[in-house]
Design an enzyme around this catalytic site. Structure first.
Site, PDB file in Angstrom:
ATOM      1  N   LEU A 138       0.662  14.567  -2.303  1.00  0.00           N
ATOM      2  CA  LEU A 138      -0.114  15.206  -1.232  1.00  0.00           C
ATOM      3  C   LEU A 138      -1.440  14.485  -0.993  1.00  0.00           C
ATOM      4  O   LEU A 138      -1.956  13.810  -1.880  1.00  0.00           O
ATOM      5  CB  LEU A 138      -0.353  16.670  -1.614  1.00  0.00           C
ATOM      6  CG  LEU A 138       0.951  17.496  -1.654  1.00  0.00           C
ATOM      7  CD1 LEU A 138       0.812  18.729  -2.519  1.00  0.00           C
ATOM      8  CD2 LEU A 138       1.382  17.863  -0.237  1.00  0.00           C
ATOM      9  N   PRO A 139      -2.002  14.651   0.232  1.00  0.00           N
ATOM     10  CA  PRO A 139      -3.118  13.787   0.621  1.00  0.00           C
ATOM     11  C   PRO A 139      -4.518  14.258   0.215  1.00  0.00           C
ATOM     12  O   PRO A 139      -5.470  13.501   0.368  1.00  0.00           O
ATOM     13  CB  PRO A 139      -3.008  13.774   2.151  1.00  0.00           C
ATOM     14  CG  PRO A 139      -2.411  15.095   2.479  1.00  0.00           C
ATOM     15  CD  PRO A 139      -1.512  15.457   1.347  1.00  0.00           C
ATOM     16  N   THR A 188      -3.271  11.647  -6.202  1.00  0.00           N
ATOM     17  CA  THR A 188      -4.516  11.353  -6.909  1.00  0.00           C
ATOM     18  C   THR A 188      -5.489  12.490  -6.614  1.00  0.00           C
ATOM     19  O   THR A 188      -5.903  12.664  -5.468  1.00  0.00           O
ATOM     20  CB  THR A 188      -5.112  10.015  -6.424  1.00  0.00           C
ATOM     21  OG1 THR A 188      -4.098   9.024  -6.496  1.00  0.00           O
ATOM     22  CG2 THR A 188      -6.298   9.610  -7.271  1.00  0.00           C
ATOM     23  N   LYS A 217      -5.921   6.571 -13.368  1.00  0.00           N
ATOM     24  CA  LYS A 217      -5.660   6.177 -11.972  1.00  0.00           C
ATOM     25  C   LYS A 217      -6.974   5.871 -11.233  1.00  0.00           C
ATOM     26  O   LYS A 217      -7.058   4.915 -10.461  1.00  0.00           O
ATOM     27  CB  LYS A 217      -4.895   7.314 -11.282  1.00  0.00           C
ATOM     28  CG  LYS A 217      -4.870   7.273  -9.774  1.00  0.00           C
ATOM     29  CD  LYS A 217      -4.034   6.152  -9.216  1.00  0.00           C
ATOM     30  CE  LYS A 217      -4.133   6.145  -7.694  1.00  0.00           C
ATOM     31  NZ  LYS A 217      -3.523   4.987  -7.093  1.00  0.00           N
ATOM     32  N   LYS A 231     -11.707   8.947  -0.976  1.00  0.00           N
ATOM     33  CA  LYS A 231     -11.483  10.105  -1.874  1.00  0.00           C
ATOM     34  C   LYS A 231     -11.468   9.627  -3.334  1.00  0.00           C
ATOM     35  O   LYS A 231     -12.127  10.202  -4.197  1.00  0.00           O
ATOM     36  CB  LYS A 231     -10.143  10.766  -1.515  1.00  0.00           C
ATOM     37  CG  LYS A 231      -9.531  11.635  -2.616  1.00  0.00           C
ATOM     38  CD  LYS A 231      -8.234  12.298  -2.177  1.00  0.00           C
ATOM     39  CE  LYS A 231      -7.008  11.405  -2.108  1.00  0.00           C
ATOM     40  NZ  LYS A 231      -6.321  11.131  -3.360  1.00  0.00           N
TER      41      LYS A 231
HETATM   42  P1  NAD Z   1       0.220  10.730   3.578  1.00  0.00           P
HETATM   43  O1  NAD Z   1      -0.896  11.371   4.326  1.00  0.00           O
HETATM   44  O2  NAD Z   1       0.990   9.603   4.187  1.00  0.00           O
HETATM   45  O3  NAD Z   1       1.320  11.860   3.191  1.00  0.00           O
HETATM   46  C1  NAD Z   1       0.994  13.155   2.798  1.00  0.00           C
HETATM   47  C2  NAD Z   1       2.142  14.081   3.219  1.00  0.00           C
HETATM   48  O4  NAD Z   1       1.834  15.392   2.749  1.00  0.00           O
HETATM   49  C3  NAD Z   1       2.339  14.191   4.738  1.00  0.00           C
HETATM   50  O5  NAD Z   1       3.715  14.056   5.070  1.00  0.00           O
HETATM   51  C4  NAD Z   1       1.820  15.593   5.083  1.00  0.00           C
HETATM   52  O6  NAD Z   1       2.495  16.178   6.195  1.00  0.00           O
HETATM   53  C5  NAD Z   1       2.129  16.323   3.787  1.00  0.00           C
HETATM   54  N1  NAD Z   1       1.307  17.518   3.574  1.00  0.00           N
HETATM   55  C6  NAD Z   1      -0.032  17.660   3.749  1.00  0.00           C
HETATM   56  N2  NAD Z   1      -0.422  18.897   3.399  1.00  0.00           N
HETATM   57  C7  NAD Z   1       0.705  19.541   2.981  1.00  0.00           C
HETATM   58  C8  NAD Z   1       0.950  20.854   2.482  1.00  0.00           C
HETATM   59  N3  NAD Z   1      -0.039  21.734   2.336  1.00  0.00           N
HETATM   60  N4  NAD Z   1       2.228  21.179   2.141  1.00  0.00           N
HETATM   61  C9  NAD Z   1       3.236  20.268   2.276  1.00  0.00           C
HETATM   62  N5  NAD Z   1       3.067  19.024   2.763  1.00  0.00           N
HETATM   63  C10 NAD Z   1       1.806  18.669   3.091  1.00  0.00           C
HETATM   64  O7  NAD Z   1      -0.401  10.311   2.169  1.00  0.00           O
HETATM   65  P2  NAD Z   1       0.129   9.162   1.166  1.00  0.00           P
HETATM   66  O8  NAD Z   1      -0.465   7.845   1.557  1.00  0.00           O
HETATM   67  O9  NAD Z   1       1.599   9.303   1.006  1.00  0.00           O
HETATM   68  O10 NAD Z   1      -0.622   9.615  -0.180  1.00  0.00           O
HETATM   69  C11 NAD Z   1      -0.185  10.730  -0.963  1.00  0.00           C
HETATM   70  C12 NAD Z   1      -0.907  10.689  -2.302  1.00  0.00           C
HETATM   71  O11 NAD Z   1      -0.575   9.470  -2.986  1.00  0.00           O
HETATM   72  C13 NAD Z   1      -2.445  10.700  -2.202  1.00  0.00           C
HETATM   73  O12 NAD Z   1      -2.976  11.463  -3.246  1.00  0.00           O
HETATM   74  C14 NAD Z   1      -2.828   9.260  -2.343  1.00  0.00           C
HETATM   75  O13 NAD Z   1      -4.144   9.110  -2.837  1.00  0.00           O
HETATM   76  C15 NAD Z   1      -1.779   8.784  -3.322  1.00  0.00           C
HETATM   77  N6  NAD Z   1      -1.486   7.339  -3.257  1.00  0.00           N
HETATM   78  C16 NAD Z   1      -1.280   6.717  -2.061  1.00  0.00           C
HETATM   79  C17 NAD Z   1      -0.999   5.345  -2.048  1.00  0.00           C
HETATM   80  C18 NAD Z   1      -0.768   4.597  -0.753  1.00  0.00           C
HETATM   81  O14 NAD Z   1      -0.738   3.361  -0.802  1.00  0.00           O
HETATM   82  N7  NAD Z   1      -0.587   5.252   0.380  1.00  0.00           N
HETATM   83  C19 NAD Z   1      -0.921   4.640  -3.253  1.00  0.00           C
HETATM   84  C20 NAD Z   1      -1.099   5.318  -4.462  1.00  0.00           C
HETATM   85  C21 NAD Z   1      -1.389   6.671  -4.449  1.00  0.00           C
END
Ligand code: NAD
Length: 297
Positions: free
Chosen positions: A64-65, A94, A169, A238
């Protein structure tokens, strides 16, 4: 194994897709119907809320974001905490160690184990199953889950203490944020002096300055000016803010961390939270009056 998966965004989609392809049975939920459809198209079942996911499976994962989203999904109304079958909640997001501990303590009251499992390696790593997967939580749950986590990357057990994988992390991402910031500054200095950006990246990558930004981010998203590496500036900021908070909570004063933190605050102000984090170079280019572009060999 039957697995619940909540949050099917840039990272979640790829991780859930790999689990489905490895013959795990997925029950998924996302607030975006389109995100859910992409998973049901490859055999996952949809649920209508986090609590329904947790009614149907013992193991629930989330990607989740934001901290609020993880807290709400895990412990809010219609959250995982209300599920009838759930035994463990694995947060791949994270969220920092303080939020992880808060979620752990709330879930513990309902006998639900919480495991932090933040990941590193970006969307490309999620797609290929080569993420670094950092896990903290009860050893027995970790052992049961290890074969599942192996599908998404290289798995490391950090310890039993809740939140410790989050600390791991955050320090990792501090280095990633620093690499993008420092390499962007270095290349802007060179271009201002008349050097070719593509040649600079080639030299850095053959020399002692090589890092994840010069190796991956510059060739793929900065030199071609696509700025589409797949990680949002808002998410990077963040993580940097969380790292600063953790270090301050321990009474530490870290000069590089604080300088990197200030720089990323400028990036989010000027480029916006939805921009790709590789656009961190743009405010520096603007201030220097240069454009960094070119072809690495
Ligand atoms: P993103 O915004 O692409 O995806 C988040 C998803 O969560 C979306 O599909 C959104 O609709 C859904 N969402 C939001 N609120 C929600 C809720 N209350 N209930 C259900 N679904 C909900 O984000 P991401 O890039 O996939 O990142 C997700 C996590 O992974 C974050 O914590 C980020 O820091 C971590 N992360 C991301 C990366 C990267 O390269 N993108 C790498 C490592 C870690």
């Amino acid at each position: 194994m039957d697995i619940g998966f909540i949050g099917l965004g840039r990272m979640g989609f790829q991780m859930a897709r790999r689990l489905a392809k490895a013959n795990h049975n997925l029950v998924v939920f996302d607030t975006s119907a389109d995100a859910v459809k992409r998973l049901t198209a490859i055999g996952a079942e949809a649920a209508s809320s986090p609590s329904e996911v947790a009614d149907r499976v013992e193991t629930v994962m989330a990607s989740l974001p934001s901290l609020e989203a993880s807290l709400n999904v895990a412990t809010g109304k219609d959250g995982v905490i209300e599920g009838k079958r759930v035994k463990r909640f694995i947060d791949l997001s994270t969220v920092g160690s303080q939020m992880a501990v808060k979620i752990h303590d709330l879930l513990a009251k309902r006998d639900i184990a919480q495991l932090d499992s933040p990941v590193s390696g970006g969307v490309g790593g999620a797609e290929k199953g080569t993420l670094a997967v950092m896990v903290s939580g009860p050893r027995a749950d970790f052992d049961a889950l290890k074969p599942v986590l192996d599908v998404i990357g290289k798995v490391f057990y950090i310890g039993a203490k809740p939140g410790s994988a989050q600390t791991m992390k955050l320090v990792n991402n501090l280095l990633s944020a620093t690499a993008v910031a420092a390499t962007s500054e270095a290349v802007v200095i060179g271009v201002k002096a008349g050097l070719d950006a593509g040649v600079m990246i080639d030299v850095i990558n053959a020399g002692s300055g090589m890092n994840t930004a010069s190796r991956d981010k510059f060739p793929r998203a900065i030199l071609p000016r696509t700025f589409d590496f797949g990680f949002a500036t808002g998410l990077m900021v963040k993580d940097v803010r969380l790292c600063l908070e953790e270090s301050k909570a321990m009474g530490l004063s870290m000069e590089v961390t604080e300088a990197v933190g200030r720089l990323w605050e400028t990036v989010i102000r000027e480029m916006g939270p939805e921009s790709d984090f590789t656009s961190a170079i743009q405010p520096m280019e603007k201030a220097a009056g240069v454009i960094v572009k070119g072809k690495p060999s």
